[in-house]
Motif scaffolding. Structure first.
Motif, PDB file in Angstrom:
ATOM      1  N   UNK A   5       4.981  -9.019  30.507  1.00 26.30           N
ATOM      2  CA  UNK A   5       4.764  -8.520  29.146  1.00 26.30           C
ATOM      3  C   UNK A   5       6.046  -8.609  28.324  1.00 26.30           C
ATOM      4  N   UNK A   6       7.179  -8.257  28.930  1.00 25.98           N
ATOM      5  CA  UNK A   6       8.460  -8.326  28.229  1.00 25.98           C
ATOM      6  C   UNK A   6       8.803  -9.768  27.877  1.00 25.98           C
ATOM      7  N   UNK A   7       8.578 -10.674  28.825  1.00 27.96           N
ATOM      8  CA  UNK A   7       8.870 -12.087  28.575  1.00 27.96           C
ATOM      9  C   UNK A   7       8.025 -12.633  27.433  1.00 27.96           C
ATOM     10  N   UNK A   8       6.751 -12.252  27.402  1.00 29.66           N
ATOM     11  CA  UNK A   8       5.865 -12.715  26.333  1.00 29.66           C
ATOM     12  C   UNK A   8       6.330 -12.167  24.991  1.00 29.66           C
ATOM     13  N   UNK A   9       6.701 -10.892  24.941  1.00 30.31           N
ATOM     14  CA  UNK A   9       7.156 -10.295  23.692  1.00 30.31           C
ATOM     15  C   UNK A   9       8.459 -10.915  23.209  1.00 30.31           C
ATOM     16  N   UNK A  10       9.368 -11.192  24.142  1.00 27.65           N
ATOM     17  CA  UNK A  10      10.620 -11.846  23.766  1.00 27.65           C
ATOM     18  C   UNK A  10      10.343 -13.245  23.213  1.00 27.65           C
ATOM     19  N   UNK A  11       9.440 -13.969  23.871  1.00 29.06           N
ATOM     20  CA  UNK A  11       9.085 -15.296  23.388  1.00 29.06           C
ATOM     21  C   UNK A  11       8.457 -15.258  22.005  1.00 29.06           C
ATOM     22  N   UNK A  12       7.538 -14.310  21.783  1.00 28.78           N
ATOM     23  CA  UNK A  12       6.890 -14.186  20.479  1.00 28.78           C
ATOM     24  C   UNK A  12       7.902 -13.821  19.402  1.00 28.78           C
ATOM     25  N   UNK A  13       8.824 -12.902  19.738  1.00 29.06           N
ATOM     26  CA  UNK A  13       9.848 -12.503  18.772  1.00 29.06           C
ATOM     27  C   UNK A  13      10.766 -13.669  18.438  1.00 29.06           C
ATOM     28  N   UNK A  14      11.157 -14.428  19.444  1.00 29.07           N
ATOM     29  CA  UNK A  14      12.044 -15.574  19.222  1.00 29.07           C
ATOM     30  C   UNK A  14      11.370 -16.624  18.347  1.00 29.07           C
ATOM     31  N   UNK A  15      10.107 -16.898  18.607  1.00 27.61           N
ATOM     32  CA  UNK A  15       9.389 -17.887  17.808  1.00 27.61           C
ATOM     33  C   UNK A  15       9.203 -17.415  16.380  1.00 27.61           C
ATOM     34  N   UNK A  16       8.890 -16.128  16.205  1.00 23.54           N
ATOM     35  CA  UNK A  16       8.710 -15.572  14.859  1.00 23.54           C
ATOM     36  C   UNK A  16      10.012 -15.640  14.068  1.00 23.54           C
ATOM     37  N   UNK A  17      11.110 -15.329  14.739  1.00 21.48           N
ATOM     38  CA  UNK A  17      12.417 -15.362  14.077  1.00 21.48           C
ATOM     39  C   UNK A  17      12.787 -16.788  13.694  1.00 21.48           C
ATOM     40  N   UNK A  18      12.520 -17.734  14.597  1.00 16.35           N
ATOM     41  CA  UNK A  18      12.807 -19.141  14.303  1.00 16.35           C
ATOM     42  C   UNK A  18      11.973 -19.629  13.133  1.00 16.35           C
ATOM     43  N   UNK A  19      10.703 -19.205  13.109  1.00 10.20           N
ATOM     44  CA  UNK A  19       9.811 -19.603  12.015  1.00 10.20           C
ATOM     45  C   UNK A  19      10.305 -19.037  10.696  1.00 10.20           C
ATOM     46  N   UNK A  20      10.743 -17.764  10.710  1.00  9.93           N
ATOM     47  CA  UNK A  20      11.223 -17.129   9.487  1.00  9.93           C
ATOM     48  C   UNK A  20      12.483 -17.809   8.962  1.00  9.93           C
ATOM     49  N   UNK A  21      13.392 -18.166   9.886  1.00  5.08           N
ATOM     50  CA  UNK A  21      14.630 -18.834   9.478  1.00  5.08           C
ATOM     51  C   UNK A  21      14.335 -20.242   8.941  1.00  5.08           C
ATOM     52  N   UNK A  22      13.327 -20.890   9.546  1.00  2.00           N
ATOM     53  CA  UNK A  22      12.993 -22.253   9.122  1.00  2.00           C
ATOM     54  C   UNK A  22      12.358 -22.320   7.748  1.00  2.00           C
ATOM     55  N   UNK A  23      11.796 -21.199   7.282  1.00  5.10           N
ATOM     56  CA  UNK A  23      11.122 -21.206   5.994  1.00  5.10           C
ATOM     57  C   UNK A  23      12.075 -20.899   4.847  1.00  5.10           C
ATOM     58  N   UNK A  24      13.317 -20.524   5.162  1.00  8.51           N
ATOM     59  CA  UNK A  24      14.283 -20.256   4.092  1.00  8.51           C
ATOM     60  C   UNK A  24      14.863 -21.573   3.586  1.00  8.51           C
TER      61      UNK A  24
END
Length: 234
Positions: free
Chosen positions: A215-234
């Motif tokens: 569960x922790x690994x999945x949450x870390x992966x989701x957070x990392x992808x969300x952060x990357x997506x947010x940075x990519x949209x700037x």
């Protein structure tokens, strides 16, 4: 207190020595949930994109129904699939009840609305940004969906990870359709419930640690992808 301490020590021993039962149950759980997530993603991601791009009369009602399906009780899903796959059910001839396949079906049904809903929200935002461009390019509906799915692939991967996290912790539906059969359909959640009822806290805690780690690994992966997506949209 003594039992808890002994259980923790036993759990650590089982994890360090890679106990065969622990490994078998963990791998089967990963196999079932990964398969269910792939199936649910194959259905849910295009469905969410289609609802974001397509305009039709009952679209709002369809989206509302999709969101409502996310709250469908898992035990009800398990019961419905059990009835469908039982000997007297319409799919009883397939002999899928109390098999990993039945568990995959149950998990896929549970998480498909979740993945589709998150995908719909992500693609809807992209559609608002790229609507005029794609229309001016005279792109077909299929081309629009493919372009939006590709551009929002990180957000959509987050949707799949959210579905995986929901499925890996499911116990009610898989218990009903899988039967919790040793060396056949026993997975992390059902094994934890069984071992706790038997008072075997060592194996139950070891399985629980594996489940928490996943569960922790999945949450870390989701957070990392969300952060990357947010940075990519700037």
């Amino acid at each position: 207190m003594n039992d808890i301490f002994e259980g923790l020590v036993e759990a650590a021993r089982l994890a360090v020595t890679l106990d065969p039962d622990l490994v078998e149950i963990s791998l089967r759980s990963l196999q079932v949930t990964a398969s269910a997530t792939l199936i649910a993603s194959a259905v849910g991601l295009p469905l969410g994109a289609w609802l974001a791009v397509k305009r039709f009369r009952f679209r709002r009602a369809a989206v509302a129904f999709l969101n409502a399906m996310m709250g469908l009780p898992p035990v009800v899903v398990g019961l419905m699939i059990y009835v469908m796959l039982s000997r007297s059910g319409p799919l009883g001839v397939l002999g899928l009840l109390f098999t990993p396949t039945a568990m995959i079906i149950a998990q896929a049904v549970i998480i498909t609305p979740l993945i589709a809903s998150i995908a719909h929200q992500a693609v809807r935002e992209l559609w608002a940004d790229y609507h005029d461009l794609l229309i001016s390019m005279n792109a077909t509906r299929g081309q629009r969906m493919r372009a939006l799915l590709w551009d929002g692939r990180r957000s959509l991967m987050t949707a799949s990870l959210a579905g995986f996290g929901r499925a890996i912790g499911e116990v009610g539906a898989v218990m009903i359709v899988g039967g919790n059969i040793d060396h056949a359909t026993r997975i992390l959640t059902t094994a934890i419930a069984l071992e706790t009822g038997k008072g075997e806290f060592g194996l139950a805690l070891a399985l629980g640690f594996v489940l928490i780690a996943l569960a922790i690994m999945v949450n870390i992966g989701a957070h990392a992808l969300s952060r990357t997506e947010a940075e990519g949209r700037w």
